[in-house]
Design a protein around this motif. Structure first.
Motif, PDB file in Angstrom:
ATOM      1  N   SER A  11       6.502  -1.903 -23.610  1.00  0.00           N
ATOM      2  CA  SER A  11       5.900  -1.717 -22.299  1.00  0.00           C
ATOM      3  C   SER A  11       6.654  -0.614 -21.569  1.00  0.00           C
ATOM      4  O   SER A  11       7.777  -0.265 -21.956  1.00  0.00           O
ATOM      5  CB  SER A  11       5.922  -3.024 -21.499  1.00  0.00           C
ATOM      6  N   ARG A  12       6.056  -0.078 -20.532  1.00  0.00           N
ATOM      7  CA  ARG A  12       6.716   0.995 -19.781  1.00  0.00           C
ATOM      8  C   ARG A  12       6.289   0.975 -18.326  1.00  0.00           C
ATOM      9  O   ARG A  12       5.251   0.413 -17.968  1.00  0.00           O
ATOM     10  CB  ARG A  12       6.421   2.363 -20.398  1.00  0.00           C
ATOM     11  N   ASP A  13       7.118   1.618 -17.518  1.00  0.00           N
ATOM     12  CA  ASP A  13       6.814   1.828 -16.102  1.00  0.00           C
ATOM     13  C   ASP A  13       6.872   3.332 -15.885  1.00  0.00           C
ATOM     14  O   ASP A  13       7.953   3.920 -15.891  1.00  0.00           O
ATOM     15  CB  ASP A  13       7.837   1.093 -15.232  1.00  0.00           C
ATOM     16  N   ASN A  14       5.716   3.948 -15.712  1.00  0.00           N
ATOM     17  CA  ASN A  14       5.671   5.408 -15.581  1.00  0.00           C
ATOM     18  C   ASN A  14       6.414   5.886 -14.331  1.00  0.00           C
ATOM     19  O   ASN A  14       7.084   6.916 -14.358  1.00  0.00           O
ATOM     20  CB  ASN A  14       4.224   5.890 -15.518  1.00  0.00           C
ATOM     21  N   GLY A  15       6.303   5.140 -13.268  1.00  0.00           N
ATOM     22  CA  GLY A  15       6.941   5.549 -12.023  1.00  0.00           C
ATOM     23  C   GLY A  15       8.453   5.537 -12.105  1.00  0.00           C
ATOM     24  O   GLY A  15       9.126   6.369 -11.480  1.00  0.00           O
ATOM     25  N   LYS A  16       8.993   4.617 -12.893  1.00  0.00           N
ATOM     26  CA  LYS A  16      10.449   4.493 -13.026  1.00  0.00           C
ATOM     27  C   LYS A  16      10.970   5.183 -14.285  1.00  0.00           C
ATOM     28  O   LYS A  16      12.179   5.196 -14.522  1.00  0.00           O
ATOM     29  CB  LYS A  16      10.852   3.018 -13.059  1.00  0.00           C
ATOM     30  N   ASN A  17      10.062   5.732 -15.097  1.00  0.00           N
ATOM     31  CA  ASN A  17      10.451   6.368 -16.375  1.00  0.00           C
ATOM     32  C   ASN A  17      11.283   5.417 -17.220  1.00  0.00           C
ATOM     33  O   ASN A  17      12.355   5.773 -17.734  1.00  0.00           O
ATOM     34  CB  ASN A  17      11.194   7.676 -16.131  1.00  0.00           C
ATOM     35  N   MET A  18      10.799   4.213 -17.346  1.00  0.00           N
ATOM     36  CA  MET A  18      11.484   3.189 -18.145  1.00  0.00           C
ATOM     37  C   MET A  18      10.551   2.650 -19.226  1.00  0.00           C
ATOM     38  O   MET A  18       9.334   2.605 -19.051  1.00  0.00           O
ATOM     39  CB  MET A  18      11.968   2.040 -17.270  1.00  0.00           C
ATOM     40  N   VAL A  19      11.169   2.231 -20.318  1.00  0.00           N
ATOM     41  CA  VAL A  19      10.425   1.612 -21.407  1.00  0.00           C
ATOM     42  C   VAL A  19      11.244   0.428 -21.913  1.00  0.00           C
ATOM     43  O   VAL A  19      12.478   0.456 -21.905  1.00  0.00           O
ATOM     44  CB  VAL A  19      10.133   2.629 -22.536  1.00  0.00           C
ATOM     45  N   TRP A  20      10.538  -0.615 -22.319  1.00  0.00           N
ATOM     46  CA  TRP A  20      11.170  -1.830 -22.812  1.00  0.00           C
ATOM     47  C   TRP A  20      10.600  -2.192 -24.186  1.00  0.00           C
ATOM     48  O   TRP A  20       9.451  -1.836 -24.498  1.00  0.00           O
ATOM     49  CB  TRP A  20      10.916  -3.004 -21.865  1.00  0.00           C
ATOM     50  N   LEU A  21      11.413  -2.899 -24.944  1.00  0.00           N
ATOM     51  CA  LEU A  21      10.958  -3.431 -26.220  1.00  0.00           C
ATOM     52  C   LEU A  21      11.354  -4.900 -26.275  1.00  0.00           C
ATOM     53  O   LEU A  21      12.539  -5.215 -26.363  1.00  0.00           O
ATOM     54  CB  LEU A  21      11.561  -2.671 -27.406  1.00  0.00           C
ATOM     55  N   GLN A  22      10.369  -5.772 -26.171  1.00  0.00           N
ATOM     56  CA  GLN A  22      10.610  -7.206 -26.307  1.00  0.00           C
ATOM     57  C   GLN A  22      10.506  -7.552 -27.784  1.00  0.00           C
ATOM     58  O   GLN A  22       9.453  -7.335 -28.398  1.00  0.00           O
ATOM     59  CB  GLN A  22       9.588  -8.002 -25.496  1.00  0.00           C
ATOM     60  N   MET A  23      11.577  -8.083 -28.322  1.00  0.00           N
ATOM     61  CA  MET A  23      11.637  -8.393 -29.752  1.00  0.00           C
ATOM     62  C   MET A  23      11.776  -9.900 -29.923  1.00  0.00           C
ATOM     63  O   MET A  23      12.784 -10.482 -29.508  1.00  0.00           O
ATOM     64  CB  MET A  23      12.814  -7.664 -30.401  1.00  0.00           C
ATOM     65  N   ASN A  24      10.767 -10.510 -30.504  1.00  0.00           N
ATOM     66  CA  ASN A  24      10.770 -11.952 -30.758  1.00  0.00           C
ATOM     67  C   ASN A  24      10.760 -12.224 -32.251  1.00  0.00           C
ATOM     68  O   ASN A  24      10.453 -11.338 -33.047  1.00  0.00           O
ATOM     69  CB  ASN A  24       9.541 -12.604 -30.108  1.00  0.00           C
TER      70      ASN A  24
END
Length: 121
Positions: free
Chosen positions: A70-83
């Protein structure tokens, strides 16, 4: 100057979960694609997952159904949830920002420094 900083790696037992974060900083105008890659010693770096600015995602077959990007374009962040992590997920995970635009410069590809993920059996 653009920097990509990852966090969230660590040691986890098989079946567990981790969430990786990546923050891009600098005079960023836009980022086309953000993604996560991983690499183990002696092997090529491989794509784990990517996401466009419009939200389209792409996953490696080996992580489909277990990982979510997932990402937040406004904050220039990306996440990877690993289950449901497996020992074979053990690697150094790298954040990537492709076609990142900075004021006055052409689109460029950037990498983070990497974060270690170790899954014990």
């Amino acid at each position: 100057q653009v920097q990509l900083v990852e966090s969230g790696g660590g040691l986890v037992q098989a079946g567990g979960s981790l969430r990786l974060s990546c923050a891009a900083s600098g005079s960023i105008v836009s980022v086309n694609v953000m993604g996560w890659y991983r690499q183990v010693p002696g092997k090529q770096r491989e794509l784990v997952a990517s996401i466009t600015s419009g939200g389209s995602t792409n996953y490696a077959d080996s992580v489909k159904g277990r990982f979510t990007i997932s990402r937040d374009n406004g904050k220039n962040m990306v996440w990877l949830q690993m289950n449901s992590l497996k020992p074979e997920d053990t690697a150094v995970y790298y954040c990537n920002a492709d076609r990142l635009r900075v004021l006055g410069r052409p689109p460029t590809n950037y990498w983070g420094q990497g974060t270690q993920v170790t899954v014990s059996s």
